[in-house]
Design a protein around this motif. Structure first.
Motif, short mmCIF file in Angstrom:
data_model
loop_
_atom_site.label_atom_id
_atom_site.label_comp_id
_atom_site.label_asym_id
_atom_site.label_seq_id
_atom_site.Cartn_x
_atom_site.Cartn_y
_atom_site.Cartn_z
N ASN A 9 56.05 49.27 88.49
CA ASN A 9 55.35 48.34 89.39
C ASN A 9 53.93 48.76 89.72
OD1 ASN A 9 57.65 46.66 89.64
ND2 ASN A 9 58.51 48.04 91.18
N GLY A 10 53.24 49.29 88.73
CA GLY A 10 51.86 49.69 88.93
C GLY A 10 51.67 51.05 89.56
N THR A 11 52.75 51.73 89.94
CA THR A 11 52.65 53.07 90.51
C THR A 11 52.25 54.06 89.43
OG1 THR A 11 54.34 52.60 92.18
CG2 THR A 11 53.87 54.92 91.72
N VAL A 12 51.20 54.81 89.69
CA VAL A 12 50.69 55.77 88.70
C VAL A 12 50.77 57.17 89.29
CG1 VAL A 12 48.68 56.49 87.36
CG2 VAL A 12 49.17 54.05 87.65
N LEU A 13 51.33 58.10 88.54
CA LEU A 13 51.44 59.49 88.96
C LEU A 13 50.52 60.36 88.12
CD1 LEU A 13 55.33 59.88 89.29
CD2 LEU A 13 53.69 59.34 91.10
N GLN A 14 49.85 61.30 88.76
CA GLN A 14 49.12 62.33 88.02
C GLN A 14 50.12 63.41 87.62
OE1 GLN A 14 45.00 63.75 88.80
NE2 GLN A 14 46.03 65.59 89.55
N ILE A 15 50.25 63.63 86.32
CA ILE A 15 51.21 64.61 85.82
C ILE A 15 50.50 65.53 84.83
CG2 ILE A 15 53.37 64.98 84.58
CD1 ILE A 15 54.26 62.22 85.48
N VAL A 16 50.59 66.82 85.09
CA VAL A 16 50.04 67.82 84.16
C VAL A 16 51.12 68.14 83.13
CG1 VAL A 16 49.09 70.14 83.93
CG2 VAL A 16 48.56 68.77 85.97
N CYS A 17 50.75 68.09 81.87
CA CYS A 17 51.72 68.22 80.78
C CYS A 17 51.23 69.25 79.77
CB CYS A 17 51.92 66.86 80.10
SG CYS A 17 53.08 66.87 78.72
N GLY A 18 52.15 70.09 79.28
CA GLY A 18 51.79 71.12 78.31
C GLY A 18 52.20 70.80 76.88
N ALA A 19 52.72 69.60 76.65
CA ALA A 19 53.17 69.26 75.30
C ALA A 19 51.99 69.04 74.36
CB ALA A 19 54.04 68.01 75.34
N PRO A 20 52.09 69.54 73.13
CA PRO A 20 50.97 69.37 72.19
C PRO A 20 50.79 67.94 71.70
CG PRO A 20 52.84 70.43 71.09
CD PRO A 20 53.18 70.36 72.55
N ASN A 21 51.84 67.11 71.81
CA ASN A 21 51.75 65.75 71.27
C ASN A 21 51.48 64.69 72.34
OD1 ASN A 21 54.36 66.20 72.33
ND2 ASN A 21 55.25 64.58 71.06
N ILE A 22 51.13 65.10 73.55
CA ILE A 22 50.85 64.13 74.61
C ILE A 22 49.52 63.44 74.34
CG2 ILE A 22 49.75 65.86 76.09
CD1 ILE A 22 51.92 62.96 77.34
N LYS A 23 49.47 62.14 74.55
CA LYS A 23 48.22 61.38 74.37
C LYS A 23 48.33 60.06 75.10
CE LYS A 23 49.78 59.49 69.93
NZ LYS A 23 49.53 59.43 68.47
N ALA A 24 47.19 59.44 75.35
CA ALA A 24 47.16 58.15 76.02
C ALA A 24 47.79 57.09 75.12
CB ALA A 24 45.73 57.77 76.38
N GLY A 25 48.44 56.11 75.77
CA GLY A 25 49.03 55.00 75.04
C GLY A 25 50.49 55.17 74.69
N GLN A 26 51.07 56.31 75.04
CA GLN A 26 52.48 56.55 74.71
C GLN A 26 53.42 56.00 75.78
OE1 GLN A 26 52.12 60.83 74.57
NE2 GLN A 26 52.59 60.88 72.39
N LYS A 27 54.61 55.59 75.34
CA LYS A 27 55.73 55.37 76.25
C LYS A 27 56.54 56.66 76.24
CE LYS A 27 55.13 50.97 77.37
NZ LYS A 27 55.97 49.86 76.86
N VAL A 28 56.87 57.16 77.43
CA VAL A 28 57.48 58.48 77.56
C VAL A 28 58.60 58.43 78.61
CG1 VAL A 28 55.38 59.72 76.89
CG2 VAL A 28 55.76 59.14 79.31
N VAL A 29 59.30 59.55 78.77
CA VAL A 29 60.30 59.66 79.83
C VAL A 29 59.72 60.56 80.92
CG1 VAL A 29 62.63 60.37 80.43
CG2 VAL A 29 62.17 59.40 78.17
N VAL A 30 59.76 60.06 82.15
CA VAL A 30 59.17 60.77 83.29
C VAL A 30 60.27 61.12 84.29
CG1 VAL A 30 57.56 60.64 85.23
CG2 VAL A 30 56.95 59.61 83.03
N ALA A 31 60.33 62.39 84.67
CA ALA A 31 61.16 62.82 85.79
C ALA A 31 60.27 62.85 87.03
CB ALA A 31 61.76 64.20 85.52
#
Length: 208
Positions: free
Chosen positions: A123-145
């Motif tokens: 619903n438009g809620t955006v979280l700032q998340i620091v990620c260490g994965a080498p394959n992270i990039k903008a435009g991905q659909k991912v799983v968020v805890a």
């Protein structure tokens, strides 16, 4: 608030995790089948342990992080009051492990392997998340805890700070989600683009 139950390994005990104690010393006060865990320094309540909980709430389904019905939460608060505690607990039924969309991703200014993402979770809620994965990039659909999630291995997710940057959740790998046939190669799980942002992601045999 996290409700956790594991009858096989812990017994008939409901654990209610209210806040991250951040390793601080705490004290436990037990009355009847209810134990309150609070910080020694300021008395903040960080957890409750409810023993022989099935005699209070009825049979509990699931293992790990669970959801309670409104009726069960009412019975839980009645038990707290009956044993002499003045606090109450509330239920949160929104899913904590969900499908997210990485709206932006930039390199961490003080790390050669961390990235700072702005990730939409619902619903438009955006979280700032620091990620260490080498394959992270903008435009991905991912799983968020999200904060307040319990991972399959028992890890609890709280807001934190990584190399001076605030982070509000975790973008998950298949291994962290304990998915069958999870690849051993390091990296976050990438979902098909038609995955729906905000939907609960199934972990094991239950929904988070």
């Amino acid at each position: 608030m996290i409700f956790a139950y594991n009858k096989e390994h812990v017994g008939d005990v409901l654990m209610v995790i209210v806040a991250d104690d951040k390793g601080q010393e705490n004290r436990v006060e037990r009355k009847g089948n209810v134990a309150r865990v609070s910080l020694l320094e300021d008395g903040q309540v960080v957890a409750w342990n409810i023993f022989e909980v099935s005699t209070i709430l009825g049979e509990i389904e699931g293992s790990g992080q669970i959801e309670l019905t409104e009726e069960q939460v009412t019975k839980l608060n009645e038990e707290l009051a009956k044993t002499g505690f003045s606090e109450t607990v509330a239920t949160e039924n929104e899913p904590k492990i969900v499908i997210g969309f990485v709206k932006s991703c930039k390199k961490h200014p003080d790390s050669d392997h961390l990235s700072i993402t702005q990730t939409e979770v619902d619903n438009g809620t955006v979280l700032q998340i620091v990620c260490g994965a080498p394959n992270i990039k903008a435009g991905q659909k991912v799983v968020v805890a999200k904060p307040g999630a319990m991972m399959p291995d028992g890890l609890m997710i709280w807001p934190g700070v990584l190399r001076g940057v605030e982070s509000f959740g975790m973008i998950c790998s298949a291994g962290e989600l304990r998915l069958p046939d999870a690849p051993t190669k390091k990296g976050i799980l990438e979902l098909p683009f038609d995955a729906v942002v905000g939907e609960a992601f199934p972990v094991g045999n239950k929904r988070a």
